[in-house]
Write an enzyme that holds these catalytic residues in place. Sequence first.
Site, PDB file in Angstrom:
ATOM      1  N   ASP A  16       0.826  -1.215   0.000  1.00  0.00           N
ATOM      2  CA  ASP A  16       0.000   0.000   0.000  1.00  0.00           C
ATOM      3  C   ASP A  16       0.860   1.265   0.000  1.00  0.00           C
ATOM      4  O   ASP A  16       1.982   1.265   0.496  1.00  0.00           O
ATOM      5  CB  ASP A  16      -0.921  -0.020   1.232  1.00  0.00           C
ATOM      6  CG  ASP A  16      -2.063   0.974   1.118  1.00  0.00           C
ATOM      7  OD1 ASP A  16      -2.366   1.434  -0.006  1.00  0.00           O
ATOM      8  OD2 ASP A  16      -2.659   1.302   2.159  1.00  0.00           O
ATOM      9  N   ASN A  64     -10.936  -2.694  -5.305  1.00  0.00           N
ATOM     10  CA  ASN A  64     -10.130  -1.755  -6.088  1.00  0.00           C
ATOM     11  C   ASN A  64     -10.731  -1.429  -7.460  1.00  0.00           C
ATOM     12  O   ASN A  64     -10.309  -0.463  -8.110  1.00  0.00           O
ATOM     13  CB  ASN A  64      -8.684  -2.256  -6.247  1.00  0.00           C
ATOM     14  CG  ASN A  64      -7.854  -2.148  -4.977  1.00  0.00           C
ATOM     15  OD1 ASN A  64      -6.984  -2.982  -4.719  1.00  0.00           O
ATOM     16  ND2 ASN A  64      -8.095  -1.144  -4.146  1.00  0.00           N
ATOM     17  N   SER A 191      -8.296  -4.311   5.408  1.00  0.00           N
ATOM     18  CA  SER A 191      -8.846  -4.112   4.054  1.00  0.00           C
ATOM     19  C   SER A 191      -9.194  -5.422   3.318  1.00  0.00           C
ATOM     20  O   SER A 191      -8.828  -5.609   2.156  1.00  0.00           O
ATOM     21  CB  SER A 191      -7.896  -3.256   3.204  1.00  0.00           C
ATOM     22  OG  SER A 191      -7.646  -2.017   3.828  1.00  0.00           O
TER      23      SER A 191
HETATM   24  C1  IPE Z   1      -5.524  -2.696   0.095  1.00  0.00           C
HETATM   25  O1  IPE Z   1      -5.172  -1.372  -0.129  1.00  0.00           O
HETATM   26  C2  IPE Z   1      -5.502  -3.457  -1.194  1.00  0.00           C
HETATM   27  C3  IPE Z   1      -4.189  -3.642  -1.792  1.00  0.00           C
HETATM   28  C4  IPE Z   1      -3.048  -3.220  -1.328  1.00  0.00           C
HETATM   29  C5  IPE Z   1      -4.179  -4.384  -3.017  1.00  0.00           C
HETATM   30  P1  IPE Z   1      -6.266  -0.228  -0.374  1.00  0.00           P
HETATM   31  O2  IPE Z   1      -5.501   1.012  -0.573  1.00  0.00           O
HETATM   32  O3  IPE Z   1      -7.192  -0.645  -1.445  1.00  0.00           O
HETATM   33  O4  IPE Z   1      -7.053  -0.236   1.010  1.00  0.00           O
HETATM   34  P2  IPE Z   1      -7.890   0.903   1.708  1.00  0.00           P
HETATM   35  O5  IPE Z   1      -8.863   1.417   0.689  1.00  0.00           O
HETATM   36  O6  IPE Z   1      -6.926   1.951   2.136  1.00  0.00           O
HETATM   37  O7  IPE Z   1      -8.537   0.238   2.876  1.00  0.00           O
HETATM   38  C1  IPE Z   2      -1.688   0.108  -3.291  1.00  0.00           C
HETATM   39  O1  IPE Z   2      -1.427   1.463  -3.326  1.00  0.00           O
HETATM   40  C2  IPE Z   2      -1.916  -0.494  -4.644  1.00  0.00           C
HETATM   41  C3  IPE Z   2      -3.279  -0.949  -4.911  1.00  0.00           C
HETATM   42  C4  IPE Z   2      -4.249  -0.939  -4.060  1.00  0.00           C
HETATM   43  C5  IPE Z   2      -3.557  -1.465  -6.237  1.00  0.00           C
HETATM   44  P1  IPE Z   2      -2.579   2.548  -3.359  1.00  0.00           P
HETATM   45  O2  IPE Z   2      -2.909   2.841  -4.773  1.00  0.00           O
HETATM   46  O3  IPE Z   2      -3.718   2.112  -2.511  1.00  0.00           O
HETATM   47  O4  IPE Z   2      -1.857   3.791  -2.706  1.00  0.00           O
HETATM   48  P2  IPE Z   2      -2.495   4.883  -1.742  1.00  0.00           P
HETATM   49  O5  IPE Z   2      -3.055   4.141  -0.583  1.00  0.00           O
HETATM   50  O6  IPE Z   2      -3.547   5.590  -2.539  1.00  0.00           O
HETATM   51  O7  IPE Z   2      -1.349   5.749  -1.383  1.00  0.00           O
HETATM   52 MG    MG Z   3      -4.124   2.399  -0.546  1.00  0.00          MG
END
Ligand code: IPE
Ligand code: IPE
Ligand code: MG
Length: 235
Positions: A16, A64, A191
């Site tokens: 993340d 996502n 998550s």
């Molecule tokens: C969790 O991260 C999913 C992945 C890393 C693939 P998210 O960024 O989607 O989670 P939330 O929305 O912060 O809970």
């Molecule tokens: C994790 O990074 C990757 C996926 C969930 C695909 P994020 O895209 O959630 O990054 P932040 O949380 O917005 O910084």
């Molecule tokens: Mg994220």
Amino acid sequence: MDNNIIIPKHIGIIMDGNGRWAKKRMLPRNMGHKKGAEVFQDITRYCNELGLESVTFYAFSTENWKRPVEEVNGIMSLLKEYLIKAFDYEKENNRVVFLGDKSAFSGELLELMLDIEEKTKDRKGMTLNIALNYGARNEIVHATKAIAQMVKNGEIAVEDINEELISNNLYTKGQPDPDFILRPSGEKRISNFLLWQIAYSEFVYMDVLWPDFTRKDLDAAIIEFNKRNRRFGGV
Ligand code: IPE
Ligand code: IPE
Ligand code: MG
């Protein structure tokens, strides 16, 4: 790493912070995903070097898909690119398993996923789980339907339903539960990741954003894991 340090058997990593990493640099979010994919590759290699039995990376959740279509498309094409050339599956001894509902994928990406799973299935090295279109609740629904069908077909009785049967109907069937779950980026939540399997996992949350995550950060997390006193309900 110090010889006295116990290396966990199975680590789950919630990758993340890609978006925030890009934002800090005034770059498009997909540049964060690109850097994140490079880190994923390096950390996979390091997990191999450390001698882990399995590692599970959370790459794309069932939630996502809510993101803007350009971002989702960007992630999917990165995945395809990565799966085609960035990883030398012939040389590495990893068994690759994709956790999640594959019915959302089609065409070249699905073929690649199935091909990689098939080609690596008898490998004896580390199990590399990549959670794609993965959601733990979706996984539990999927398992429940499979078990209900077995009862309906008369293959098993209701009394035969136990924890082992449920575990064996999850995407992670046959694999040990993760010893610990690591989440970079500063968020302290799960998550929808591996809800069943983490019943006794240790959690380590780190402030570093995933694209900045290094081998040293993994060392630090493993050292923290070694300080935990796991009791599994005993004394
Ligand atoms: C969790 O991260 C999913 C992945 C890393 C693939 P998210 O960024 O989607 O989670 P939330 O929305 O912060 O809970
Ligand atoms: C994790 O990074 C990757 C996926 C969930 C695909 P994020 O895209 O959630 O990054 P932040 O949380 O917005 O910084
Ligand atoms: Mg994220």
